[in-house]
Design a protein around this motif. Structure first.
Motif, PDB file in Angstrom:
ATOM      1  N   VAL A   1       0.852  -1.184   0.000  1.00 49.98           N
ATOM      2  CA  VAL A   1       0.000   0.000   0.000  1.00 49.98           C
ATOM      3  C   VAL A   1       0.890   1.236   0.000  1.00 49.98           C
ATOM      4  N   LYS A   2       0.496   2.248  -0.790  1.00 52.77           N
ATOM      5  CA  LYS A   2       1.255   3.489  -0.825  1.00 52.77           C
ATOM      6  C   LYS A   2       0.854   4.363   0.357  1.00 52.77           C
ATOM      7  N   LYS A   3       1.578   5.433   0.589  1.00 50.89           N
ATOM      8  CA  LYS A   3       1.304   6.324   1.709  1.00 50.89           C
ATOM      9  C   LYS A   3      -0.077   6.960   1.630  1.00 50.89           C
ATOM     10  N   ASN A   4      -0.586   7.138   0.423  1.00 57.08           N
ATOM     11  CA  ASN A   4      -1.897   7.759   0.248  1.00 57.08           C
ATOM     12  C   ASN A   4      -3.039   6.730   0.257  1.00 57.08           C
ATOM     13  N   GLU A   5      -2.779   5.531   0.788  1.00 61.28           N
ATOM     14  CA  GLU A   5      -3.776   4.454   0.915  1.00 61.28           C
ATOM     15  C   GLU A   5      -4.267   3.943  -0.438  1.00 61.28           C
ATOM     16  N   LYS A   6      -3.412   4.001  -1.451  1.00 56.75           N
ATOM     17  CA  LYS A   6      -3.770   3.499  -2.774  1.00 56.75           C
ATOM     18  C   LYS A   6      -2.850   2.347  -3.145  1.00 56.75           C
ATOM     19  N   TYR A   7      -3.317   1.540  -4.091  1.00 56.97           N
ATOM     20  CA  TYR A   7      -2.580   0.365  -4.535  1.00 56.97           C
ATOM     21  C   TYR A   7      -2.232   0.513  -6.013  1.00 56.97           C
ATOM     22  N   LEU A   8      -1.102  -0.044  -6.422  1.00 53.69           N
ATOM     23  CA  LEU A   8      -0.669   0.040  -7.812  1.00 53.69           C
ATOM     24  C   LEU A   8      -1.494  -0.887  -8.700  1.00 53.69           C
ATOM     25  N   VAL A   9      -1.789  -0.414  -9.895  1.00 51.53           N
ATOM     26  CA  VAL A   9      -2.460  -1.222 -10.902  1.00 51.53           C
ATOM     27  C   VAL A   9      -1.379  -1.721 -11.851  1.00 51.53           C
ATOM     28  N   LYS A  10      -1.366  -3.035 -12.088  1.00 52.84           N
ATOM     29  CA  LYS A  10      -0.334  -3.647 -12.924  1.00 52.84           C
ATOM     30  C   LYS A  10      -0.962  -4.526 -13.987  1.00 52.84           C
ATOM     31  N   LEU A  11      -0.207  -4.756 -15.060  1.00 58.06           N
ATOM     32  CA  LEU A  11      -0.594  -5.710 -16.091  1.00 58.06           C
ATOM     33  C   LEU A  11       0.186  -6.993 -15.865  1.00 58.06           C
ATOM     34  N   CYS A  12      -0.514  -8.110 -15.838  1.00 56.58           N
ATOM     35  CA  CYS A  12       0.128  -9.413 -15.739  1.00 56.58           C
ATOM     36  C   CYS A  12      -0.011 -10.080 -17.101  1.00 56.58           C
ATOM     37  N   VAL A  13       1.112 -10.339 -17.753  1.00 54.30           N
ATOM     38  CA  VAL A  13       1.119 -10.977 -19.064  1.00 54.30           C
ATOM     39  C   VAL A  13       1.627 -12.401 -18.880  1.00 54.30           C
ATOM     40  N   CYS A  14       0.819 -13.381 -19.324  1.00 61.92           N
ATOM     41  CA  CYS A  14       1.192 -14.798 -19.216  1.00 61.92           C
ATOM     42  C   CYS A  14       1.356 -15.376 -20.617  1.00 61.92           C
ATOM     43  N   LEU A  15       2.512 -15.960 -20.873  1.00 60.70           N
ATOM     44  CA  LEU A  15       2.812 -16.607 -22.141  1.00 60.70           C
ATOM     45  C   LEU A  15       3.636 -17.839 -21.849  1.00 60.70           C
ATOM     46  N   ASN A  16       3.190 -18.967 -22.356  1.00 53.53           N
ATOM     47  CA  ASN A  16       3.872 -20.245 -22.119  1.00 53.53           C
ATOM     48  C   ASN A  16       4.051 -20.517 -20.623  1.00 53.53           C
ATOM     49  N   ARG A  17       3.009 -20.240 -19.854  1.00 50.05           N
ATOM     50  CA  ARG A  17       2.969 -20.470 -18.403  1.00 50.05           C
ATOM     51  C   ARG A  17       3.972 -19.627 -17.612  1.00 50.05           C
ATOM     52  N   LYS A  18       4.478 -18.576 -18.200  1.00 53.67           N
ATOM     53  CA  LYS A  18       5.382 -17.661 -17.507  1.00 53.67           C
ATOM     54  C   LYS A  18       4.669 -16.333 -17.316  1.00 53.67           C
ATOM     55  N   GLN A  19       4.684 -15.844 -16.077  1.00 57.35           N
ATOM     56  CA  GLN A  19       4.023 -14.585 -15.755  1.00 57.35           C
ATOM     57  C   GLN A  19       5.037 -13.466 -15.601  1.00 57.35           C
ATOM     58  N   ARG A  20       4.630 -12.294 -16.054  1.00 52.58           N
ATOM     59  CA  ARG A  20       5.467 -11.114 -15.880  1.00 52.58           C
ATOM     60  C   ARG A  20       4.560  -9.926 -15.596  1.00 52.58           C
ATOM     61  N   TYR A  21       4.895  -9.144 -14.580  1.00 48.56           N
ATOM     62  CA  TYR A  21       4.095  -7.999 -14.176  1.00 48.56           C
ATOM     63  C   TYR A  21       4.731  -6.708 -14.681  1.00 48.56           C
TER      64      TYR A  21
END
Length: 68
Positions: free
Chosen positions: A22-42
């Protein structure tokens, strides 16, 4: 993590609200999770939302967001 998922031709893209930090301003980061060939990357989007903002976007339809 709260998420919204899209999949096509073996590639899955998920938009996640990363609640692990959690950030200091009580917010959370929005991320993209890309999965290809069973490998995840944020990938960071540079967007931070509160849980209320995430719920509003996640649970509403596109037409409702355009009207606002």
């Amino acid at each position: 993590m709260l998420s919204q998922k899209y999949s096509r031709t073996g590639v899955t893209i998920t938009i996640v609200c990363d609640q692990r930090r959690v950030k200091k301003n009580e917010k959370y980061l929005v991320k993209l999770c890309v999965c290809l060939n069973r490998k995840q990357r944020y990938f960071p989007t540079g967007i931070a939302l509160s849980l209320e903002e995430w719920d509003t976007i996640h649970n509403s339809k596109k037409a409702d967001l355009i009207k606002v």
